[in-house]
Design an enzyme around this catalytic site. Structure first.
Site, PDB file in Angstrom:
ATOM      1  N   ASP A 347       0.988  -1.192  -0.082  1.00 60.29           N
ATOM      2  CA  ASP A 347      -0.518   0.197   0.044  1.00 60.29           C
ATOM      3  C   ASP A 347       0.710   0.791   0.130  1.00 60.29           C
ATOM      4  OD1 ASP A 347      -2.648  -1.267   0.164  1.00 60.29           O
ATOM      5  OD2 ASP A 347      -2.215  -1.722   2.532  1.00 60.29           O
ATOM      6  N   THR A 348       0.713   2.012  -1.416  1.00 56.38           N
ATOM      7  CA  THR A 348       1.410   3.431  -0.870  1.00 56.38           C
ATOM      8  C   THR A 348       0.891   4.233  -2.036  1.00 56.38           C
ATOM      9  OG1 THR A 348       3.592   1.613  -0.976  1.00 56.38           O
ATOM     10  CG2 THR A 348       4.250   4.328  -2.201  1.00 56.38           C
ATOM     11  N   ILE A 349       1.321   5.502  -1.985  1.00 52.58           N
ATOM     12  CA  ILE A 349       0.663   6.062  -3.256  1.00 52.58           C
ATOM     13  C   ILE A 349       2.254   6.524  -4.021  1.00 52.58           C
ATOM     14  CG2 ILE A 349      -1.714   6.819  -2.455  1.00 52.58           C
ATOM     15  CD1 ILE A 349       1.141   9.634  -2.730  1.00 52.58           C
TER      16      ILE A 349
END
Length: 525
Positions: A347-349
């Protein structure tokens, strides 16, 4: 040009400025900042902070960031480390004494001091034009009025919401149930925090009432964090690392990020005729998977806090890659490397922006696992990352948990330079996949001549945890051929990662690519 009879995305072309990121509201906010006279740094910060509202399971002001950038008129790649440290009282011995073999992923022990807010304030002061009040305004607005939950966000929520605990349930779920696509997510407490940061800078976050709210939540869970730990938070400018592949320089953030793993992977792949293979065939998947096993094994031994990483030069040396490449059997899968002692995540942007003066920013920002630690502060609803789960508890390991130390990080921004000219800021989200994703993206561009959008669109695979994850974009024949080579093939429920990129053409045109695996887009003006 793509086959216009088939579903797909055309490249986005513009002459002035561009943003590519994983949510359209953030992309629009970034372009709005550019049109108001802000530069790429202003726009990247504006979009990134807003992404914490648009994709709260992925990122937020309780997390960390890493940044690569180049100034207007320069092709020097610069780096900033916005990752936080373990509290001074953190102790691997204490966790081992409690019977832990790894850092508890959703325990307060995994919460490191958030580093992103300090980084955003520093970058705005040093390299921005408009000031924090203008830059943070879009996120403040949407945190107050709410953002409709997008489809990919809604897809992630059911798997992630179970980790929420205490105030995290109150602020980030519908009474413990995941929000659904189209429901509004609001974060008025975060809006207030951002208003204070816009007015008073980093001190409004790391000291005073906001810090007290965070510390109360952590101490209530048994955390050893102190006011001194928060007040001491500080980002650092660092020296990026680079390697070359087919006359293209790949620039990565140095440790404690694991970008060097992507350089090592490409150095290994140089020893094979990747360009002569079917780009979506089993042979390429196999060689890439074997290279990943070897490169990630080196990562697990070497990458750590920069003050404790001592063998980076060995990891990047051509002779190291040559020796590793010789271990690969083109017809047979090797055993997977041993399991990681530290946690991995997905989970990352990522956001990239290029402005009219050709300043380019490559920024990645995360709270680690879905909803991070699951712990949030009571009043302001600041959700804490669980980056401390990236430490190992192995005694004597360079990445062993210790007070004041930064853990090994999986988030990595990327940038390409050709002939001395920066040509593309890019990033590939997906936790541990990111170095493999960087290597695959560069190979797609340089071995097969794909456009950024086509290079992003292509199917992905990843050797991870003893499995070879293969997206549904590959044929059944490819999967069977890989199984025949000895791979334990698995088709994951969710796509592998996501990517964004902006190509700076020599004639001045900008070309953006954005991953259909996410909700976002590239936008220009």
């Amino acid at each position: 040009m793509r086959d216009l009879h088939l579903p797909g995305r055309s490249p986005v072309l513009a002459a002035n400025g561009m943003c590519a990121t994983s949510h359209p509201l953030a992309a629009k906010a970034a372009v709005d900042i550019l049109e108001r006279g802000g530069n790429a740094m202003d726009a990247a910060i504006a979009g990134a902070v807003l992404l914490g509202i648009c994709e709260p399971q992925m990122t937020g002001i309780g997390g960390d960031c890493f940044v690569l950038f180049k100034e207007a008129g320069s092709d020097e790649v610069r780096a900033l480390n916005g990752s936080g440290r373990a509290p001074a009282a953190a102790s691997a011995d204490a966790l081992r004494d409690k019977g832990h073999e790894t850092v508890p992923v959703n325990g307060v022990e995994a919460v490191t001091v958030p580093g992103a807010v300090d980084a955003f304030c520093r970058l705005s002061a040093d390299h921005g034009r408009l000031g924090l009040d203008a830059v943070l305004a879009p996120a403040i607005h949407y945190a107050e009025v709410g953002v409709p939950v997008a489809e990919r966000v809604a897809f992630d929520f059911p798997n992630d919401v179970a980790v929420l605990q205490g105030h995290g349930v109150t602020h980030y779920s519908d009474g413990g149930k995941p929000l659904k696509s189209g429901q509004l997510f609001r974060a008025p407490g975060q809006a207030e925090v951002l208003r204070r940061v816009a007015k008073d800078g980093r001190a409004a976050f790391y000291e005073g009432e906001v810090a007290e709210d965070m510390l109360a939540a952590l101490s209530g869970m048994g955390g050893v964090h102190t006011a001194e730990d928060f007040a001491a938070a500080a980002c650092d400018y660092t020296q990026p690392v680079s390697g070359d592949y087919r006359e293209t320089e790949l620039w990565e953030h140095p440790p404690n990020g694991h970008g060097a793993t992507a350089i090592l992977m490409l150095n290994i792949l140089k020893h094979f005729d990747i360009a002569g293979m079917d780009p979506w065939g089993a042979e390429r998947v196999h060689i890439e998977a074997e290279a990943a096993k070897l490169a990630y094994d080196a990562r697990n031994r070497i990458i750590a806090d920069p003050d404790h990483t001592t063998r980076l030069a060995h990891m990047l040396a051509p002779e190291t890659a040559e020796k590793l490449a010789a271990l690969i059997d083109p017809k047979k899968a090797m055993a997977a490397a041993g399991p990681l002692a530290e946690a991995v995540h997905k989970d990352t942007i990522y956001i990239t922006v290029v402005d009219k003066d050709r300043m380019a920013v490559s920024l990645i920002y995360s709270i680690f696992h879905g909803f991070g630690s699951g712990i949030a502060s009571e009043k302001f609803g600041i959700l804490f990352q669980n980056r401390g789960a990236g430490f190992t508890l192995t005694p004597g390991h360079p990445n062993e948990m210790a007070g004041g130390k930064r853990p090994m990080h999986t988030i990595i921004p990327g940038m390409l330079r050709e002939g001395g000219r920066v040509t593309m800021p890019f990033g590939v989200m997906g936790g541990a996949y990111q170095p493999n994703g960087h290597a695959r993206f560069v190979s797609n561009l340089k071995d097969f001549g794909l456009s950024p959008q086509a290079a992003i669109d292509g199917p992905r695979s990843f050797a991870d945890g003893g499995k070879l994850k293969v997206e549904r974009g590959y044929s059944e024949g490819v999967r069977q051929a890989l199984a025949d080579m000895g791979h334990d093939v698995d088709v994951p429920d969710e796509p592998i990662g996501g990517a964004q990129a902006i190509l700076l053409h020599e004639d001045g045109v900008l070309e953006g690519g954005s991953d259909p695996r996410k909700d976002g887009c590239a936008l220009g003006y």
